[in-house]
Design an enzyme around this catalytic site. Structure first.
Site: not given
Length: 873
Positions: A802, A768-769
């Site tokens: 984020d 994801e990251h």
């Protein structure tokens, strides 16, 4: 006798074991571990009961029992080493051998091979000859149907659902409603009273086994997931049935304000005396509270922060206990209490609970039962210290007495005032460590295990949300209101499920509620997000003339009605509202429904209201969970129906999204599948260990199921150690350290030799990251094929993405970055194509189309072209 439902067999290496399934197994009974896979024990919960199968080699049986095994399993005729008591041994044998075994060869239990057709009378006879009455007998064939002879099942053949079925299949109820009385008590015996009496159903017990959370059956409101709205959640440590299979005991670790709705520890707590816990349990609770909130410089804070002061106090109280006269029992008790107080300070400081101490006491008691004895001498350094203190020589006694054989004199042996200057390793906190693997030495199977995420049983969750979704679909607003009242524990009655603009005015939300610095931060994040998402928008159609007279076009149009889900209730998540609201606004969506759970007073957090005003939300649906997803998918009288639903959420939200997208009556799409948050950090020798550790922790704090991976490129042991030390140091300073510990335990360091090997592994994992701490981080970006979002270089922390850098934080997880993009402006649009042909274009293209249509046997297609070509002649 309460028999386990089955005995799970851990017959594979730890890397190949589903840790969630393993946790479910130990909630309902013991597990059997093959000796060659004993390393899996390190990943078992501290409360787990396990047996070790040593087969025909019992030489280390005593050591395994001392390390925490409840029992060992041996093959028939295996030699037992001296000191291993048969009351802790289970024998593998046949029925005939067991019946013919002399009584002096009794064991704690039996594992019977070839036991398919054994009758009840034989089981009863065999049990009568075991050391533990009525004793445990297991079937190794796996074909046993007797609840009194549980079968052994390999964990590779189990699922959480089948495990729960095995446990619940023998439950019976004599109640008209079919429920089972359930006693809930605190794990570890931290209270003399149970927390409460509730009721369970097969469905609630199944969910508790699968999720590890306290779930019960309300006689009025259906499933009751403890703490879902109040925050006072429970972690289930152990479930047990009674001897008649019609009642249950849940041992739980309770969080928050307590089990009772009156915010006391339990429903039997004495609210008039104010003493819910007593003795050690009360002391433990008090010290935990003081550890978290003791004022700086106070005596309690000094005890927790000054190791030498604590050492001195423990030794001072130990000496005073030794010096207390036997003729004054009250004084002895007083000094013992003082020593226990400072001992518990030491334990709480190290993260050790009284339950942990009791487990160690149980192990010592078990050793005593089987005749193990320790030599009674003190350690030489203490002998010498006491000799110096008393002014006399002292030497160890070679023929020391065994404890219990004679009363030892302590009158002349006061304890010194201080410990040795350096605490032993055993006294230190266990470091927070990741598991390490070297990619180059991994087999194909081991590499596959490194890429594996925890199994998500989405089908089971979909079944659970179906009743909620169906009720909202059929009953509309009334169902939404009812579920919100039930799940969010509202203290007011909502006048409407919908809130319309204006959501924010200076008058409606004053400065002290939403300060200017918070509004400024939101404004800056909004500006960055909007700038980046405007840049993604297609400002003109794509036009291509594929052949003379044939023009093909593609153009974007906004999705008319979208729903954005913002988790909330007690949480404040303006960032999610921004990251979903901004691209919806930029894309030009006509209707934006923002769904978020209300707080208990029925209000929405002012930060979310402020963002809703910024991004032009049409209405706010004051609901969360599956009911909010259903309301947006099908529409209600108050809530507009939407065409696509976006946003993160818990497993209920995710399951509801998956359910409605497959219902043709809903005609709704979703952004992407969801899983636990995850990060991969790739670091070489130029990386800053402090930065690397902070990046790993920024995702580990999301939840115990978060995935954290460090790919180390040719890092030596010293640098890896420096990173791990930083992870440990920084984690302990964070408020969510308990969550981090659980996440890090499942996390990985993958050692690679070169950048190419590291990037290939990353692309297979599809994180994801992805954070790059490399000598040439920008240059490595061109090697990234699969990732949700990439953070390039030492000064690009994932936290910026984020919140406010401009990229979107709603990203594919669980490896879906291979197929999905993160949320972006185009996610809120659809593309339409068009084609326009001139007469000359049809003359050129028409014959080609006729030929292909005739070849496929679709004459009407061919005819539509022929009639036009005829007109052009």
């Amino acid at each position: 006798m309460v028999y386990p439902a089955l005995l799970p067999l851990l017959n594979r290496p730890v890397a190949q074991v589903d840790t969630d399934l393993l946790a479910a197994c130990v909630r309902v009974g013991p597990v059997l571990v093959l000796a060659e896979h004993a390393q899996v024990i390190a990943d078992l919960p501290a409360t787990a009961e396990y047996y070790i199968d040593v087969g025909s080699d019992a030489s280390n049986a005593g050591q395994l029992l001392a390390q925490g095994a409840s029992k060992v399993v041996i093959d028939s005729d295996t030699h037992l080493p001296e000191g291993v008591g048969r009351e802790r041994v289970i024998l593998r044998t046949t029925v005939d051998q067991a019946q013919g075994r002399p009584t002096h060869h009794k064991f704690a239990g039996l594992i019977l091979t070839g036991s398919d057709n054994i009758d009840a009378a034989t089981i009863k006879h065999l049990r009568a000859n075991l050391l533990e009455s009525p004793g445990l007998i297991f079937s190794e064939s796996g074909a046993s149907t007797s609840p009194e002879m549980p079968k052994i099942v390999a964990i590779s053949k189990l699922s959480k659902a089948s495990l729960a079925f095995a446990f619940t299949s023998t439950l019976t109820s004599d109640r008209p409603d079919g429920l089972f009385p359930t006693v809930v008590c605190a794990a570890g015996g931290t209270s003399s009273l149970p927390l409460g009496l509730v009721y369970s159903s097969v469905e609630s017990v199944t969910e508790s086994i699968v999720t590890g959370r306290g779930v019960y059956q309300s006689r009025k409101h259906g499933l009751w997931r403890k703490g879902e709205t109040s925050g006072s959640t429970q972690r289930v440590v152990r479930l047990r049935k009674d001897c008649d299979d019609d009642a249950l005991v849940f041992e739980v670790e309770q969080s928050g304000t307590g089990f009772c709705h009156l915010e006391t520890e339990g429903c039997f707590s004495d609210v008039t005396s104010g003493a819910e816990k007593k003795g050690i349990a009360a002391l433990e609770e008090t010290l935990k509270s003081r550890l978290a909130s003791a004022p700086e410089g106070s005596y309690t804070a000094r005890l927790f922060n000054d190791p030498k002061l604590l050492q001195q106090k423990i030794m001072e109280e130990a000496e005073e206990l030794v010096d207390a006269e036997d003729s004054d029992p009250r004084h002895v008790a007083f000094e013992a209490a003082d020593l226990l107080y400072f001992t518990m300070v030491r334990c709480i400081k190290a993260g050790v609970s009284w339950a942990d101490v009791e487990r160690s006491l149980d192990e010592k008691a078990a050793k005593g039962k089987k005749g193990e004895r320790r030599q009674g001498d003190a350690k030489q350094k203490w002998v010498e210290k006491l000799a110096d203190k008393n002014g006399s020589a002292a030497t160890p006694t070679p023929d020391a007495k065994i404890p219990g054989q004679a009363k030892e004199s302590t009158a002349d042996a006061p304890v010194p005032k201080t410990f040795p200057s350096e605490p032993t390793a055993a006294e230190e906190d266990a470091p927070i460590r990741m598991r390490t693997s070297s990619l180059g030495s991994c087999s194909v199977e081991e590499k596959a295990a490194l890429l594996k995420r925890p199994v998500m049983d989405s089908s089971a969750m979909i079944e659970r949300v179906k009743p909620i979704v169906n009720k909202v679909r059929d009953e509309g607003d009334a169902a939404v209101t009812g579920f919100t009242q039930q799940f969010d524990r509202l203290q007011v009655q909502l006048d409407s499920n919908i809130m319309r603009p204006p959501f924010y005015t200076p008058e409606s939300i004053p400065e002290d509620v939403l300060p200017k610095n918070v509004r400024d931060a939101i404004d800056s994040a909004y500006a960055n997000l909007k700038a980046f998402h405007v840049g993604q928008a297609e400002t003109k159609p794509l036009v291509v003339e594929t052949m003379p007279g044939v023009v093909c076009t593609r153009f974007a149009r906004p999705i008319d009605r979208v729903g954005i889900y913002v988790p909330g209730g007690t949480a404040i998540l303006p960032s999610t509202a921004l990251h979903l609201g901004v691209p919806a606004q930029v894309a030009g969506c006509g209707t934006i429904v923002l769904a978020t759970p209300p707080r208990q007073d029925g209000s929405i957090s002012p930060e979310v209201l402020y963002v809703a005003q910024l991004v032009g939300v049409t209405c706010i649906l004051k609901a969360g969970g599956a009911q909010a997803v259903a309301a947006m998918a099908y529409g209600t009288e108050e809530c507009p129906k939407v065409d696509k639903i976006f946003g993160p959420g818990n497993q209920w939200v995710t399951a509801a999204k998956m359910l409605v997208q497959n219902d043709t009556n809903a005609l709704v799409g979703i952004d992407m599948p969801a899983g636990p948050s995850e990060v991969m950090v790739i670091a070489d020798k130029t990386a800053n260990p402090v930065f690397v550790a902070s990046d790993l922790l920024s995702q580990a704090e999301h939840g115990i199921d978060s995935q954290v991976v460090l790919v180390a490129i040719d890092l030596d042991a010293a640098m890896l150690e420096e990173i791990e030390v930083e992870v440990d140091r920084q984690a302990r300073a964070l408020p969510r350290v308990d969550i981090i510990k659980q996440a890090i335990k499942k996390s990985l360091i993958v050692k690679t030799k070169a950048l190419e090997e590291a990037m290939a592994f990353s692309n297979e994992y599809a994180p994801e990251h992805l954070i790059l701490h490399l000598a040439d981080s920008p240059g490595a970006v061109k090697m990234v094929n699969n990732a949700g979002s990439v953070f390039v270089g030492a000064f690009s922390p994932e936290s910026c993405g984020d919140y406010a850098s401009g990229t979107n934080h709603t990203l594919p997880t669980y490896g879906y970055a291979r197929q999905f993009s993160g949320v972006n402006t185009l996610s809120f649009q659809k593309h339409i194509t068009s084609q326009e042909l001139t007469q000359g274009g049809l003359r050129r293209l028409g014959p080609i189309v006729v030929t292909l249509a005739e070849r496929e046997g679709l004459e009407a297609h061919a005819n539509a072209v022929r009639v036009r070509l005829a007109e052009l002649k």
